[in-house]
Scaffold this motif. Structure first.
Motif, PDB file in Angstrom:
ATOM      1  N   TRP B 289      34.564  81.274-148.251  1.00  0.00           N
ATOM      2  CA  TRP B 289      33.258  80.531-148.726  1.00  0.00           C
ATOM      3  C   TRP B 289      32.688  79.542-147.653  1.00  0.00           C
ATOM      4  CZ3 TRP B 289      33.767  83.313-152.868  1.00  0.00           C
ATOM      5  CH2 TRP B 289      32.796  83.132-153.825  1.00  0.00           C
ATOM      6  N   LEU B 290      33.615  78.986-146.940  1.00  0.00           N
ATOM      7  CA  LEU B 290      33.217  78.138-145.918  1.00  0.00           C
ATOM      8  C   LEU B 290      32.584  78.752-144.545  1.00  0.00           C
ATOM      9  CD1 LEU B 290      36.280  75.577-145.333  1.00  0.00           C
ATOM     10  CD2 LEU B 290      34.365  75.371-146.756  1.00  0.00           C
ATOM     11  N   MET B 291      32.852  80.066-144.476  1.00  0.00           N
ATOM     12  CA  MET B 291      32.352  80.901-143.774  1.00  0.00           C
ATOM     13  C   MET B 291      31.004  81.191-144.001  1.00  0.00           C
ATOM     14  SD  MET B 291      35.242  82.980-141.758  1.00  0.00           S
ATOM     15  CE  MET B 291      35.410  84.390-143.024  1.00  0.00           C
ATOM     16  N   ARG B 292      30.772  81.556-145.227  1.00  0.00           N
ATOM     17  CA  ARG B 292      29.668  82.325-145.808  1.00  0.00           C
ATOM     18  C   ARG B 292      28.700  81.351-146.061  1.00  0.00           C
ATOM     19  NH1 ARG B 292      30.154  86.119-150.040  1.00  0.00           N
ATOM     20  NH2 ARG B 292      31.972  84.982-150.967  1.00  0.00           N
ATOM     21  N   PHE B 293      28.965  80.075-146.805  1.00  0.00           N
ATOM     22  CA  PHE B 293      28.069  79.127-147.261  1.00  0.00           C
ATOM     23  C   PHE B 293      28.044  77.951-146.750  1.00  0.00           C
ATOM     24  CE2 PHE B 293      29.335  81.989-150.967  1.00  0.00           C
ATOM     25  CZ  PHE B 293      28.120  82.737-150.998  1.00  0.00           C
ATOM     26  N   TYR B 294      28.958  77.260-145.942  1.00  0.00           N
ATOM     27  CA  TYR B 294      28.889  76.141-145.401  1.00  0.00           C
ATOM     28  C   TYR B 294      28.813  76.100-143.698  1.00  0.00           C
ATOM     29  CZ  TYR B 294      30.430  74.431-149.934  1.00  0.00           C
ATOM     30  OH  TYR B 294      30.612  73.996-151.265  1.00  0.00           O
ATOM     31  N   LYS B 295      28.531  77.414-143.437  1.00  0.00           N
ATOM     32  CA  LYS B 295      28.153  77.569-141.733  1.00  0.00           C
ATOM     33  C   LYS B 295      29.464  77.106-141.056  1.00  0.00           C
ATOM     34  CE  LYS B 295      23.682  77.812-143.057  1.00  0.00           C
ATOM     35  NZ  LYS B 295      23.267  79.158-143.065  1.00  0.00           N
ATOM     36  N   PHE B 296      30.594  77.240-141.537  1.00  0.00           N
ATOM     37  CA  PHE B 296      31.793  77.033-140.580  1.00  0.00           C
ATOM     38  C   PHE B 296      32.100  78.156-139.832  1.00  0.00           C
ATOM     39  CE2 PHE B 296      32.579  73.862-143.379  1.00  0.00           C
ATOM     40  CZ  PHE B 296      33.517  72.791-143.005  1.00  0.00           C
ATOM     41  N   ILE B 339      26.582  66.816-143.744  1.00  0.00           N
ATOM     42  CA  ILE B 339      26.896  66.608-145.066  1.00  0.00           C
ATOM     43  C   ILE B 339      27.753  67.785-145.688  1.00  0.00           C
ATOM     44  CG2 ILE B 339      25.905  66.088-147.229  1.00  0.00           C
ATOM     45  CD1 ILE B 339      23.608  64.647-145.904  1.00  0.00           C
ATOM     46  N   LEU B 340      27.126  68.907-145.500  1.00  0.00           N
ATOM     47  CA  LEU B 340      28.006  69.876-146.137  1.00  0.00           C
ATOM     48  C   LEU B 340      29.376  69.961-145.457  1.00  0.00           C
ATOM     49  CD1 LEU B 340      26.088  73.455-145.844  1.00  0.00           C
ATOM     50  CD2 LEU B 340      26.747  72.119-147.589  1.00  0.00           C
ATOM     51  N   LYS B 341      29.784  69.269-144.325  1.00  0.00           N
ATOM     52  CA  LYS B 341      31.112  69.559-143.911  1.00  0.00           C
ATOM     53  C   LYS B 341      32.064  68.463-144.584  1.00  0.00           C
ATOM     54  CE  LYS B 341      30.256  72.568-140.249  1.00  0.00           C
ATOM     55  NZ  LYS B 341      30.238  73.028-138.913  1.00  0.00           N
ATOM     56  N   ILE B 342      31.603  67.737-145.357  1.00  0.00           N
ATOM     57  CA  ILE B 342      32.374  66.468-145.913  1.00  0.00           C
ATOM     58  C   ILE B 342      33.182  67.066-147.081  1.00  0.00           C
ATOM     59  CG2 ILE B 342      32.252  64.012-146.897  1.00  0.00           C
ATOM     60  CD1 ILE B 342      29.363  63.926-145.707  1.00  0.00           C
ATOM     61  N   PRO B 343      34.528  66.781-146.989  1.00  0.00           N
ATOM     62  CA  PRO B 343      35.373  67.363-148.342  1.00  0.00           C
ATOM     63  C   PRO B 343      34.800  66.595-149.532  1.00  0.00           C
ATOM     64  CG  PRO B 343      36.808  66.714-146.391  1.00  0.00           C
ATOM     65  CD  PRO B 343      35.253  66.176-145.878  1.00  0.00           C
ATOM     66  N   VAL B 345      31.912  67.306-151.170  1.00  0.00           N
ATOM     67  CA  VAL B 345      30.671  67.499-151.183  1.00  0.00           C
ATOM     68  C   VAL B 345      30.225  69.048-151.142  1.00  0.00           C
ATOM     69  CG1 VAL B 345      28.409  67.074-150.210  1.00  0.00           C
ATOM     70  CG2 VAL B 345      30.135  65.177-150.086  1.00  0.00           C
ATOM     71  N   GLY B 346      29.751  69.633-152.162  1.00  0.00           N
ATOM     72  CA  GLY B 346      29.337  70.707-152.178  1.00  0.00           C
ATOM     73  C   GLY B 346      27.858  71.309-151.978  1.00  0.00           C
ATOM     74  N   VAL B 347      27.297  72.344-151.903  1.00  0.00           N
ATOM     75  CA  VAL B 347      26.035  72.701-151.578  1.00  0.00           C
ATOM     76  C   VAL B 347      25.068  71.972-152.417  1.00  0.00           C
ATOM     77  CG1 VAL B 347      24.492  74.664-151.476  1.00  0.00           C
ATOM     78  CG2 VAL B 347      26.892  75.066-150.416  1.00  0.00           C
ATOM     79  N   LYS B 348      25.422  71.871-153.551  1.00  0.00           N
ATOM     80  CA  LYS B 348      24.430  71.300-154.551  1.00  0.00           C
ATOM     81  C   LYS B 348      24.381  69.913-154.505  1.00  0.00           C
ATOM     82  CE  LYS B 348      24.104  74.688-158.206  1.00  0.00           C
ATOM     83  NZ  LYS B 348      24.627  75.100-159.550  1.00  0.00           N
ATOM     84  N   SER B 349      25.468  69.194-154.278  1.00  0.00           N
ATOM     85  CA  SER B 349      25.480  67.793-154.051  1.00  0.00           C
ATOM     86  C   SER B 349      24.574  67.309-152.581  1.00  0.00           C
ATOM     87  CB  SER B 349      27.037  67.087-153.921  1.00  0.00           C
ATOM     88  OG  SER B 349      27.563  67.497-155.203  1.00  0.00           O
TER      89      SER B 349
END
Lengths: 254, 420
Positions: B289-296, B339-343, B345-349
C-alpha cells in the motif's frame, strides 16, 4: 429559542429554512414532529410543508453551489438526526451568506460533523449495495427485505436499476414500512397493506419460485466451502459483517 | 485419483470452490463497465464485497475452478496430480447458470474463473474463454469477469480472453525461480512472465486505440494481477517487495496479492509450517500500500540494512523511527507528500489537513477530530500545541509506545515520566 416543527420530509425541512428567511427568525432550531416534545419555555411553530418554497431553497442552493453539494445535503438529511438537521441549517445559512466554500473547513466541528454523517450514510448505502439479497417469487418478482440504520432507500434505487433493468424488483424497509419497487426502468415508492406476506421478516416458502431454495442452498454451500478454516478470524468477520445484518444474508440462514 | 459417479451441481460447487479458495484475489474493482439496455449487471469501478468468509476475507466474486483435473504436480497446490482428492468438472452451461442466478440475487459482483490444466494450456484456456463469451454475448452479462490466463496458451486466446474479461491474472506463486523449480519442476518464471508481457502490450495498445476510436474494443480494462505465496520458501521481504515493485513498474500490474502459505500438503518439497504467517502477510500488504498510494520507494521500506519488515510495528511507523531526520513534520506548512509519510495519517486525513489549514492554524484537537490516529502521530507532528518532550523522545521510546498494548508492558515508570 423558537422551535420550527416539520413533518419529517425533506421538503418540510427546506420549508423551515424558507420560513427562517421570510419571518427573519435568527435564533431557532428545527425538529421533526415525531421527535418534538412540548416545552414549558420557548415557542414552537408548526411549519406546514410547502413544495414551492422548498423548491426555491433548492434552486437557491444550486445557484450558489453545485449539484454535488445539493446531493451532499440531501444524503446527510436522510440520517434522520435532529442534531445533524440543525448542523445542516447552519451550513445552508453559510451558503446563502456566500460562504459555501466553508464546506472544506474541517476545523469547524459542525461542518466536520456533517462530513462524518455523510461518511456514515455512504457506508450504509454501500452496505445495502452489498448485503441486499433478492429472493425470486413465483411471479418472477425479486424481493429483498432490509432494515437499515438510516433512511437510505432513496439513495440506492439507481444502483439497482442500472444493474437489473429488465427485472422487477422490490426492496422493502421494515423499519420505516415502505419500499422501492422497480419495473421497466421506473422506480415507485410503495407501501403494502394488503400484501402482508411481503413484509414479514421472512418470505413464506410457498411464495417462492420453484428454483429459489435450490439457489439459496448452493450459495450457502459455496459460502461454507470458500472459508479457510486454518485462518478463522471471527472478530474480523464480524467487523466486516456486523450481526445486525445477518438476518438479510442467505448465507447466514442455516 | 478418485473418480466419482455423476455429481450434482451443488457437489461440484463444493469441490471446485474449495479448490479455488487459495487464490486470494477477489477484487471486483478497477473496471468500469456500463450495463446495456436489456442487459444484466455492471461494474462501477469501486468493487463491492457482498459477504465475508469466517476468516474475514472478502467474497465479491463466484470464485471457482472449471475443473480440478490437472496434469501438473506443483507441491503447493491442492489440485496437484499426485493428491488423492475427488476430481470433477463443470460444464460451460453450469458455470453460466450459476453466475447469472447468483448475480440476479445480488450475491456476487461476477465470476472469477480459474482451472486445473487438463490436456493442454490451449484446451483449458479455450474453455475459460467460452464461458466468458457465452456470458457476454448470449446473456448480455455486464458484471465483473476475472479469468486466469493460462501460461502457454496462444496469444490469440489470451487476446480473446481480454475482450470478455475485466481482469486477467497469471499467478507467479513462488517468489523466485529457484523456489519455483523446487516445488513445481515443470514450471519456470518465464512461463508466467510471457503471457504477462503479451497482455501488457495488448492492454496498452487497446488504451491507445480507444483514445483514437471511442468504440475500439477494451482489452482487460481492469488490468492484470498476480499472487505470491509467502512463507513456503526462504525469500526475505526485501526480495518479495522488490519483485512486486518490478511487477508494478515493468509489467504494469494492478495488484500483487500475497498469500500466507496454508500447510495444505505434507509434500516433502515444502517446509513444515505449523501456522500460516498471517501477520507477515499483513505487513507485506501494508508495505505494498505504501508503494502504491503513499509514494514510498521500495528501498525506503526494505533495504540491505533492514531486509525484513518489522513484525511488531507497521512499515510506515518503522520507516519514521528509522528516519528521525525527516520529522517532526509541521502540519500547518508541510507539503502533501511529507504529511502522507506521518504514521497515523492516511490519505483522507492528509487531504483534509491541506484543505482545513487554509481556514485556521490546526492544533491537536483539530487533528484528532479529522481522524488522525494521535497515539501514533504525536511523535512526528509539529503543530500549534504539540509537546516538545514527546517529539524529542528517542526512537526506542517512541517504538515502545507504538507497540500493540500487549507488547508495550515493559515501559518503565522513568520512561513514562518523560512525557509528564
Amino acid at each position: 429559542m423558537v422551535e420550527l416543527v416539520f413533518d419529517g420530509s425533506y421538503e418540510g425541512f427546506l420549508t423551515c429554512i424558507f420560513e427562517m428567511y421570510i419571518q427573519k427568525i435568527n435564533d431557532c432550531t428545527v425538529v421533526e414532529q415525531d421527535h418534538h416534545q412540548s416545552k414549558i419555555f420557548g415557542e414552537a411553530i408548526i411549519v406546514s410543508t410547502n413544495e414551492q418554497h422548498a423548491e426555491r431553497i433548492i434552486n437557491g442552493i444550486k445557484d450558489k453551489t453545485s449539484k454535488k453539494v445539493l446531493a451532499f445535503i440531501y444524503s446527510v438529511f436522510l440520517q434522520e438526526s435532529t442534531q445533524i438537521h440543525n448542523d445542516l441549517v447552519y451550513f445552508i445559512k453559510m451558503i446563502f451568506d456566500g460562504k459555501a466554500y466553508k464546506i472544506s473547513d474541517f476545523g469547524d466541528s459542525r461542518i466536520l460533523r456533517l462530513h462524518k454523517a455523510k461518511k456514515m450514510m455512504g457506508r450504509e448505502v454501500h452496505r445495502m449495495h452489498a448485503f441486499v439479497r433478492f429472493q425470486q417469487l413465483k411471479d418472477d418478482l425479486y424481493v429483498a427485505i432490509v432494515n437499515p440504520d438510516f433512511n437510505v432507500l432513496p439513495l440506492i434505487g439507481k444502483h439497482f436499476k442500472d444493474r437489473y433493468p429488465t427485472m422487477e424488483w422490490l426492496i422493502y424497509d421494515t423499519k420505516r414500512s415502505y419500499g422501492i419497487f422497480h419495473s421497466e426502468g421506473k422506480i415507485d415508492v410503495v407501501n403494502f397493506e394488503e400484501h402482508i406476506d411481503l413484509y414479514q421478516e421472512k418470505i413464506r416458502h410457498e411464495n417462492l419460485s420453484s428454483d429459489e431454495l435450490s439457489y439459496q442452498k448452493m450459495w450457502q454451500a459455496y459460502f461454507q466451502s470458500v472459508n479457510i478454516k486454518e485462518r478463522n478470524n471471527t472478530k474480523l468477520h464480524e467487523r466486516h459483517v456486523p450481526r445486525r445484518y445477518w438476518t438479510y444474508l442467505v448465507e447466514k440462514w442455516n | 485419483m478418485r473418480l466419482m459417479g455423476k455429481l450434482s451441481v451443488v457437489q461440484k460447487l463444493e469441490i471446485l470452490s474449495d479448490a479455488a479458495k487459495y487464490d486470494v484475489s477477489c477484487a471486483s474493482s478497477g473496471s468500469k463497465r456500463k450495463n446495456t439496455k436489456n442487459g444484466l449487471g455492471n461494474s462501477s469501478g469501486m468493487g463491492i464485497c457482498h459477504s465475508y468468509t469466517q476468516d474475514g476475507r472478502c467474497v465479491s466474486l463466484l470464485k471457482i475452478l472449471l475443473t480440478n483435473f490437472c496434469i501438473f504436480d506443483c507441491a503447493y497446490c491442492v489440485t496437484r496430480k499426485s493428491n488423492d482428492i475427488r476430481r470433477t468438472a463443470f460444464t460451460v452451461d453450469e458455470v453460466v447458470d450459476l453466475t447469472i442466478n447468483f448475480y440476479k440475487r445480488n450475491y456476487i459482483e461476477g465470476l472469477f474463473l480459474s482451472s486445473g490444466i487438463f490436456k493442454s494450456a490451449d484446451y483449458t484456456m479455450e474453455r475459460l474463454v467460452r464461458v466468458a463469451k457465452k456470458l457476454r454475448k448470449e446473456h448480455d452479462f455486464n458484471g465483473y469477469i476475472h479469468l486466469k490466463a493460462i501460461p502457454g496458451a496462444s496469444d490469440e486466446l489470451l487476446y480473446e480472453a481480454g475482450l470478455y474479461a475485466d481482469r486477467l491474472s497469471v499467478n507467479i506463486e513462488m517468489p523466485s525461480e529457484k523456489s519455483l523449480k523446487l516445488v513445481a519442476p515443470e514450471k519456470s518464471f518465464k512461463d508466467a512472465m510471457e503471457p504477462m508481457e503479451y497482455l501488457k502490450g495488448a492492454i496498452q495498445e487497446s488504451k491507445i486505440e480507444r483514445q483514437k476510436f471511442r468504440h475500439a474494443p477494451k482489452v482487460s480494462p481492469g488490468g492484470q494481477s498476480t499472487q505470491l505465496v509467502i512463507g513456503a520458501s526462504p525469500e526475505n521481504d526485501k526480495h518479495i517487495l522488490e519483485l512486486s515493485d518490478q511487477l508494478y513498474v515493468e509489467k504494469k500490474l494492478k495488484r500483487v496479492y500475497y498469500s500466507g502459505y496454508v500447510p495444505i500438503s505434507d509434500d516433502p518439497r515444502l517446509p513444515i509450517v505449523d501456522k500460516t504467517p498471517v501477520l507477515r502477510e499483513n505487513r507485506l500488504y501494508q508495505a505494498d500500500w505504501l508503494m502504491r498510494f503513499y509514494k514510498f520507494d521500495v528501498n525506503d521500506i526494505v533495504n540491505d540494512e533492514f531486509p525484513d519488515l518489522d513484525i511488531d510495528i507497521d512499515p510506515k511507523a518503522a520507516h519514521a523511527l528509522r528516519n528521525p531526520h525527516l520529522f517532526p513534520v509541521d502540519i500547518n506548512k508541510a507539503e502533501y507528500h511529507s504529511i502522507l509519510k506521518i504514521p497515523g495519517v492516511g490519505v483522507k486525513s492528509a487531504k483534509k489537513i491541506i484543505a482545513a489549514r487554509k481556514f485556521r492554524k490546526l492544533n491537536i484537537e483539530h487533528l484528532k477530530k479529522i481522524g488522525v490516529i494521535w497515539k501514533r502521530a504525536q511523535f512526528f507532528i509539529e503543530c500549534g500545541d504539540s509537546k516538545y518532550t514527546v517529539l524529542n523522545a528517542s526512537s526506542a521510546i517512541k517504538r515502545q509506545f507504538m507497540l500493540p498494548a500487549a507488547k508495550s508492558t515493559t515501559i518503565s515508570s522513568t520512561q513514562l515520566s518523560l512525557f509528564q
